[in-house]
Write a protein that holds these residues in place. Sequence first.
Motif, PDB file in Angstrom:
ATOM      1  N   PHE A   1      -8.495  -2.942  -4.062  1.00  0.00           N
ATOM      2  CA  PHE A   1      -7.418  -3.809  -4.555  1.00  0.00           C
ATOM      3  C   PHE A   1      -8.064  -4.802  -5.511  1.00  0.00           C
ATOM      4  N   GLY A   2      -8.151  -4.422  -6.792  1.00  0.00           N
ATOM      5  CA  GLY A   2      -8.905  -5.257  -7.721  1.00  0.00           C
ATOM      6  C   GLY A   2     -10.362  -5.234  -7.330  1.00  0.00           C
ATOM      7  N   LEU A   3     -10.931  -6.403  -7.064  1.00  0.00           N
ATOM      8  CA  LEU A   3     -12.335  -6.507  -6.682  1.00  0.00           C
ATOM      9  C   LEU A   3     -12.536  -6.378  -5.174  1.00  0.00           C
ATOM     10  N   GLN A   4     -11.452  -6.340  -4.421  1.00  0.00           N
ATOM     11  CA  GLN A   4     -11.552  -6.308  -2.973  1.00  0.00           C
ATOM     12  C   GLN A   4     -11.497  -4.888  -2.443  1.00  0.00           C
ATOM     13  N   LYS A   5     -12.436  -4.554  -1.557  1.00  0.00           N
ATOM     14  CA  LYS A   5     -12.439  -3.258  -0.904  1.00  0.00           C
ATOM     15  C   LYS A   5     -11.679  -3.343   0.415  1.00  0.00           C
ATOM     16  N   ALA A   6     -11.034  -2.238   0.763  1.00  0.00           N
ATOM     17  CA  ALA A   6     -10.367  -2.155   2.058  1.00  0.00           C
ATOM     18  C   ALA A   6     -10.583  -0.759   2.616  1.00  0.00           C
ATOM     19  N   VAL A   7     -10.838  -0.682   3.914  1.00  0.00           N
ATOM     20  CA  VAL A   7     -11.009   0.595   4.600  1.00  0.00           C
ATOM     21  C   VAL A   7      -9.685   0.981   5.233  1.00  0.00           C
ATOM     22  N   VAL A   8      -9.249   2.207   4.992  1.00  0.00           N
ATOM     23  CA  VAL A   8      -7.979   2.703   5.511  1.00  0.00           C
ATOM     24  C   VAL A   8      -8.246   3.681   6.647  1.00  0.00           C
ATOM     25  N   LEU A   9      -7.516   3.499   7.759  1.00  0.00           N
ATOM     26  CA  LEU A   9      -7.619   4.390   8.905  1.00  0.00           C
ATOM     27  C   LEU A   9      -6.316   5.153   9.040  1.00  0.00           C
ATOM     28  N   THR A  10      -6.387   6.480   9.133  1.00  0.00           N
ATOM     29  CA  THR A  10      -5.169   7.292   9.213  1.00  0.00           C
ATOM     30  C   THR A  10      -5.236   8.231  10.414  1.00  0.00           C
ATOM     31  N   GLY A  11      -4.065   8.567  10.937  1.00  0.00           N
ATOM     32  CA  GLY A  11      -3.971   9.515  12.049  1.00  0.00           C
ATOM     33  C   GLY A  11      -4.116   8.836  13.400  1.00  0.00           C
TER      34      GLY A  11
ATOM     35  N   PHE B   1       0.846  -1.182   0.000  1.00  0.00           N
ATOM     36  CA  PHE B   1       0.000   0.000   0.000  1.00  0.00           C
ATOM     37  C   PHE B   1       0.880   1.229   0.000  1.00  0.00           C
ATOM     38  N   ASN B   2       0.586   2.173  -0.884  1.00  0.00           N
ATOM     39  CA  ASN B   2       1.374   3.402  -0.991  1.00  0.00           C
ATOM     40  C   ASN B   2       0.992   4.349   0.131  1.00  0.00           C
ATOM     41  N   THR B   3       1.830   4.385   1.170  1.00  0.00           N
ATOM     42  CA  THR B   3       1.499   5.187   2.342  1.00  0.00           C
ATOM     43  C   THR B   3       1.572   6.677   2.068  1.00  0.00           C
ATOM     44  N   CYS B   4       2.502   7.105   1.209  1.00  0.00           N
ATOM     45  CA  CYS B   4       2.616   8.530   0.891  1.00  0.00           C
ATOM     46  C   CYS B   4       1.357   9.034   0.191  1.00  0.00           C
ATOM     47  N   PHE B   5       0.869   8.253  -0.769  1.00  0.00           N
ATOM     48  CA  PHE B   5      -0.332   8.640  -1.502  1.00  0.00           C
ATOM     49  C   PHE B   5      -1.534   8.688  -0.564  1.00  0.00           C
ATOM     50  N   SER B   6      -1.538   7.809   0.459  1.00  0.00           N
ATOM     51  CA  SER B   6      -2.664   7.771   1.387  1.00  0.00           C
ATOM     52  C   SER B   6      -2.775   9.070   2.167  1.00  0.00           C
ATOM     53  N   PHE B   7      -1.647   9.727   2.460  1.00  0.00           N
ATOM     54  CA  PHE B   7      -1.696  11.003   3.162  1.00  0.00           C
ATOM     55  C   PHE B   7      -2.455  12.036   2.329  1.00  0.00           C
ATOM     56  N   GLN B   8      -2.228  12.025   1.030  1.00  0.00           N
ATOM     57  CA  GLN B   8      -2.909  12.962   0.147  1.00  0.00           C
ATOM     58  C   GLN B   8      -4.411  12.684   0.118  1.00  0.00           C
ATOM     59  N   ILE B   9      -4.772  11.396   0.093  1.00  0.00           N
ATOM     60  CA  ILE B   9      -6.192  11.034   0.097  1.00  0.00           C
ATOM     61  C   ILE B   9      -6.849  11.475   1.399  1.00  0.00           C
ATOM     62  N   ALA B  10      -6.142  11.228   2.521  1.00  0.00           N
ATOM     63  CA  ALA B  10      -6.698  11.595   3.822  1.00  0.00           C
ATOM     64  C   ALA B  10      -6.890  13.101   3.940  1.00  0.00           C
ATOM     65  N   GLU B  11      -5.963  13.878   3.386  1.00  0.00           N
ATOM     66  CA  GLU B  11      -6.095  15.334   3.424  1.00  0.00           C
ATOM     67  C   GLU B  11      -7.353  15.791   2.691  1.00  0.00           C
ATOM     68  N   LYS B  12      -7.708  15.069   1.634  1.00  0.00           N
ATOM     69  CA  LYS B  12      -8.849  15.482   0.809  1.00  0.00           C
ATOM     70  C   LYS B  12     -10.168  14.911   1.305  1.00  0.00           C
ATOM     71  N   TYR B  13     -10.158  13.618   1.724  1.00  0.00           N
ATOM     72  CA  TYR B  13     -11.419  12.932   2.031  1.00  0.00           C
ATOM     73  C   TYR B  13     -11.611  12.626   3.516  1.00  0.00           C
ATOM     74  N   GLY B  14     -10.602  12.878   4.343  1.00  0.00           N
ATOM     75  CA  GLY B  14     -10.746  12.586   5.760  1.00  0.00           C
ATOM     76  C   GLY B  14      -9.966  11.346   6.171  1.00  0.00           C
TER      77      GLY B  14
END
Length: 285
Positions: free
Chosen positions: A23-33, A3-16
């Motif tokens: 990941f393909g057909l699989q969904k995953a929930v990411v928790l940050t902070g 998982f690209n952790t750097c890119f996740s920071f950008q997503i979290a800044e925008k979407y919370g």
Amino acid sequence: MVFNTCFSFQIAEKYGPVFTVHFGLQKAVVLTGYEVVKEALLNTADVFADRPAIPIFYHIQNGNGVFFSSGELWKTTRRFTMATMRDLGMGKKLIEGRILEELHFLIEMIKSFNRKVYAEIDRVLEPGCLPTFEARKNMPFTNAVIHEVQRFVTLLPHVPRCTSVNTNFKGYFIPKGTTVIPLLTSVLLDKTQWETPYQFNPNHFLDADGKFVKKDAFLPFSTGRRNCIGESLAKMELFLFFTGLLQKFTFLPPAGVTESDLDTVAEAGFTMRPRPQSARAVQRQ
């Protein structure tokens, strides 16, 4: 699961701090902070206690083992492992002696990190005597450097979890069996918890009087019911090896190489893998 952790920071800044990735057909929930990860792994630990069936690891272990098992199998395996490690003296005096034996071998094999570390080592440790784990109480700066190394390198960016029941978390419905990624990197680099998150700064773990302070957001071993089972052993090893080696040696770049030439960029995988480095170990007088 990389998982690209750097890119996740950008997503979290925008979407919370809570968002979904695919990941393909699989969904995953990411928790940050720190706040979100703490609430999930500590305050609702039972809900986020399982592991998803990651194919490559499931193929290797078939869902067994203390790290990748879930449910009652995980609880039983963890209780057995914890009891066994306690019997072996994990984090206690017995295992300290064994670690020091290994340190002797390393010192024999290797035979200016920071002047403050060296000064503290020379002040606290008797000449010719190896360090003890108890000595860390009188070595706040050395202890702070060791903690800051772990925070800064973020060795284990994330370890996926899996919801054991349907749950509502932070206003989101998460079905049972959903892969959840508590992003430990986002905690160790959380700008609300660390004064200079992207700089190596041992003062993160020191108060105004230079005394060592624990930080709740220091989670390199994860937290909650599935934190690293060998955490206390690892802490002892890190302190004894780090202090024992610096007591005997000064480590420098190879001849003809400056510190600015060193490539410290780590390669992302299940863990952050630093690139191989060469060094000179100069025996201290």
